[in-house]
Scaffold this motif. Structure first.
Motif, PDB file in Angstrom:
ATOM      1  N   VAL A 119      -0.087  -0.296  -1.298  1.00 27.29           N
ATOM      2  CA  VAL A 119       0.852  -1.021  -0.447  1.00 27.29           C
ATOM      3  C   VAL A 119       2.105  -1.401  -1.228  1.00 27.29           C
ATOM      4  N   ARG A 120       3.175  -1.674  -0.459  1.00 22.19           N
ATOM      5  CA  ARG A 120       4.410  -2.215  -1.034  1.00 22.19           C
ATOM      6  C   ARG A 120       5.092  -3.010   0.070  1.00 22.19           C
ATOM      7  N   GLY A 121       5.895  -3.971  -0.349  1.00 19.98           N
ATOM      8  CA  GLY A 121       6.564  -4.765   0.666  1.00 19.98           C
ATOM      9  C   GLY A 121       7.494  -5.797   0.074  1.00 19.98           C
ATOM     10  N   ILE A 122       8.012  -6.631   0.974  1.00 27.44           N
ATOM     11  CA  ILE A 122       8.905  -7.697   0.556  1.00 27.44           C
ATOM     12  C   ILE A 122       8.533  -8.998   1.260  1.00 27.44           C
ATOM     13  N   ALA A 123       8.871 -10.096   0.606  1.00 27.50           N
ATOM     14  CA  ALA A 123       8.836 -11.422   1.213  1.00 27.50           C
ATOM     15  C   ALA A 123      10.295 -11.849   1.340  1.00 27.50           C
ATOM     16  N   HIS A 124      10.677 -12.375   2.503  1.00 27.57           N
ATOM     17  CA  HIS A 124      12.056 -12.832   2.692  1.00 27.57           C
ATOM     18  C   HIS A 124      12.058 -14.113   3.513  1.00 27.57           C
ATOM     19  N   ASP A 125      13.151 -14.801   3.471  1.00 30.37           N
ATOM     20  CA  ASP A 125      13.256 -16.061   4.203  1.00 30.37           C
ATOM     21  C   ASP A 125      14.312 -15.991   5.303  1.00 30.37           C
ATOM     22  N   GLY A 126      14.359 -14.859   5.963  1.00 32.04           N
ATOM     23  CA  GLY A 126      15.259 -14.693   7.092  1.00 32.04           C
ATOM     24  C   GLY A 126      16.219 -13.529   6.956  1.00 32.04           C
ATOM     25  N   ASP A 127      16.419 -13.049   5.728  1.00 27.45           N
ATOM     26  CA  ASP A 127      17.318 -11.920   5.487  1.00 27.45           C
ATOM     27  C   ASP A 127      16.576 -10.886   4.651  1.00 27.45           C
ATOM     28  N   ALA A 128      16.087  -9.853   5.301  1.00 35.64           N
ATOM     29  CA  ALA A 128      15.304  -8.824   4.596  1.00 35.64           C
ATOM     30  C   ALA A 128      16.128  -8.095   3.542  1.00 35.64           C
ATOM     31  N   ASP A 129      17.452  -8.166   3.629  1.00 42.05           N
ATOM     32  CA  ASP A 129      18.309  -7.534   2.625  1.00 42.05           C
ATOM     33  C   ASP A 129      18.478  -8.404   1.377  1.00 42.05           C
ATOM     34  N   ASP A 130      17.955  -9.626   1.409  1.00 40.04           N
ATOM     35  CA  ASP A 130      18.008 -10.549   0.273  1.00 40.04           C
ATOM     36  C   ASP A 130      16.606 -11.108   0.042  1.00 40.04           C
ATOM     37  N   PRO A 131      15.664 -10.258  -0.443  1.00 39.16           N
ATOM     38  CA  PRO A 131      14.264 -10.673  -0.534  1.00 39.16           C
ATOM     39  C   PRO A 131      14.017 -11.776  -1.560  1.00 39.16           C
ATOM     40  N   VAL A 132      13.004 -12.557  -1.263  1.00 41.91           N
ATOM     41  CA  VAL A 132      12.491 -13.557  -2.193  1.00 41.91           C
ATOM     42  C   VAL A 132      11.667 -12.851  -3.265  1.00 41.91           C
ATOM     43  N   ALA A 133      10.901 -11.834  -2.839  1.00 41.97           N
ATOM     44  CA  ALA A 133      10.028 -11.118  -3.767  1.00 41.97           C
ATOM     45  C   ALA A 133       9.755  -9.710  -3.260  1.00 41.97           C
ATOM     46  N   HIS A 134       9.443  -8.834  -4.203  1.00 44.18           N
ATOM     47  CA  HIS A 134       8.930  -7.494  -3.912  1.00 44.18           C
ATOM     48  C   HIS A 134       7.469  -7.488  -4.339  1.00 44.18           C
ATOM     49  N   VAL A 135       6.631  -6.772  -3.599  1.00 43.68           N
ATOM     50  CA  VAL A 135       5.217  -6.665  -3.960  1.00 43.68           C
ATOM     51  C   VAL A 135       4.787  -5.202  -3.979  1.00 43.68           C
ATOM     52  N   ALA A 136       3.807  -4.932  -4.810  1.00 44.67           N
ATOM     53  CA  ALA A 136       3.144  -3.630  -4.856  1.00 44.67           C
ATOM     54  C   ALA A 136       1.685  -3.901  -5.168  1.00 44.67           C
ATOM     55  N   GLY A 137       0.784  -3.191  -4.499  1.00 44.35           N
ATOM     56  CA  GLY A 137      -0.628  -3.477  -4.717  1.00 44.35           C
ATOM     57  C   GLY A 137      -1.530  -2.287  -4.502  1.00 44.35           C
ATOM     58  N   VAL A 138      -2.747  -2.449  -5.032  1.00 46.30           N
ATOM     59  CA  VAL A 138      -3.821  -1.472  -4.855  1.00 46.30           C
ATOM     60  C   VAL A 138      -5.048  -2.241  -4.394  1.00 46.30           C
ATOM     61  N   PHE A 139      -5.675  -1.735  -3.349  1.00 47.39           N
ATOM     62  CA  PHE A 139      -6.869  -2.354  -2.785  1.00 47.39           C
ATOM     63  C   PHE A 139      -7.992  -1.322  -2.776  1.00 47.39           C
ATOM     64  N   MET A 140      -9.210  -1.794  -3.004  1.00 50.80           N
ATOM     65  CA  MET A 140     -10.375  -0.914  -3.046  1.00 50.80           C
ATOM     66  C   MET A 140     -11.262  -1.187  -1.842  1.00 50.80           C
ATOM     67  N   THR A 141     -11.739  -0.108  -1.219  1.00 49.51           N
ATOM     68  CA  THR A 141     -12.762  -0.242  -0.196  1.00 49.51           C
ATOM     69  C   THR A 141     -14.070  -0.499  -0.912  1.00 49.51           C
ATOM     70  N   ILE A 142     -14.790  -1.538  -0.483  1.00 44.43           N
ATOM     71  CA  ILE A 142     -15.978  -2.010  -1.201  1.00 44.43           C
ATOM     72  C   ILE A 142     -17.244  -1.319  -0.731  1.00 44.43           C
ATOM     73  N   GLY A 143     -18.091  -0.954  -1.698  1.00 42.69           N
ATOM     74  CA  GLY A 143     -19.439  -0.515  -1.424  1.00 42.69           C
ATOM     75  C   GLY A 143     -19.560   0.880  -0.864  1.00 42.69           C
ATOM     76  N   PRO A 144     -20.808   1.327  -0.793  1.00 44.60           N
ATOM     77  CA  PRO A 144     -21.062   2.676  -0.294  1.00 44.60           C
ATOM     78  C   PRO A 144     -20.792   2.813   1.194  1.00 44.60           C
ATOM     79  N   HIS A 145     -20.765   1.694   1.920  1.00 43.48           N
ATOM     80  CA  HIS A 145     -20.535   1.736   3.362  1.00 43.48           C
ATOM     81  C   HIS A 145     -19.083   1.370   3.615  1.00 43.48           C
ATOM     82  N   ARG A 146     -18.226   2.359   3.566  1.00 39.24           N
ATOM     83  CA  ARG A 146     -16.798   2.113   3.673  1.00 39.24           C
ATOM     84  C   ARG A 146     -16.402   1.674   5.086  1.00 39.24           C
ATOM     85  N   ASN A 147     -17.257   1.907   6.038  1.00 43.92           N
ATOM     86  CA  ASN A 147     -17.045   1.446   7.403  1.00 43.92           C
ATOM     87  C   ASN A 147     -18.134   0.410   7.692  1.00 43.92           C
ATOM     88  N   PRO A 148     -17.784  -0.866   7.984  1.00 43.36           N
ATOM     89  CA  PRO A 148     -18.799  -1.892   8.215  1.00 43.36           C
ATOM     90  C   PRO A 148     -19.821  -1.511   9.280  1.00 43.36           C
TER      91      PRO A 148
END
Length: 166
Positions: A119-148
């Motif tokens: 994932v990637r994204g931004i946090a902003h306080d009303g103006d997406a062209d002037d972000p508060v922060a940028h984020v980038a992340g990696v998430f793992m699907t847990i366990g052998p049962h990837r579908n609950p």
């Protein structure tokens, strides 16, 4: 015959997610979503201040906002909820929030594999062209049962959603 899992809808899911647990306490709200992204709002509240003299939100609630928007964007792209864990969520702050301003977090899930989502994204306080922060992340699907729905036993949807409710 096993019923297929419901298709994940961020707007509908937020009605449950934001009533309970940590996200409910923070007061998060659904804002919008597109094909591969979800946007949430974290309203300004005095008890969430990082700097009371300046009236700006603390970084912790903003990280929680971005983590939740990340998870919801992943579920939206996969079209179902699955148990996931945050492996890495990098938050690069650009500036403090504006005084007494809500913060919106927009996160897109741009790639998924069998066991990881990016994932990637931004946090902003009303103006997406002037972000508060940028984020980038990696998430793992847990366990052998990837579908609950495939897991043995009973997985409750609220617990799987990470709301903390049983």
């Amino acid at each position: 015959m096993t019923k297929p899992p419901a298709i994940f809808d961020p707007a509908e899911a937020s009605k449950l997610f934001f009533r309970h647990g940590h996200t409910g306490w923070l007061g998060m709200k659904y804002s919008a979503h597109g094909d591969n992204w979800v946007e949430l709002e974290l309203p300004w509240r005095e008890d969430l201040l990082g700097d009371p003299e300046r009236g700006v939100l603390a970084s912790g609630p903003i990280i929680s906002l971005m983590d939740m928007a990340s998870g919801m964007s992943i579920w939206h792209v996969k079209q179902q909820m699955a148990l996931i864990a945050t492996l890495d969520l990098r938050v690069d702050y650009q500036r403090p929030t504006r005084e007494r301003s809500s913060v919106w977090g927009r996160v897109e899930c741009y790639k998924t594999t069998k066991s990881a989502s990016f994932v990637r994204g931004i946090a902003h306080d009303g103006d997406a062209d002037d972000p508060v922060a940028h984020v980038a992340g990696v998430f793992m699907t847990i366990g052998p049962h990837r579908n609950p729905a495939d897991a043995p036993g009973n997985i409750k949807s609220a617990s799987a959603a990470g709301t903390g409710d049983e």
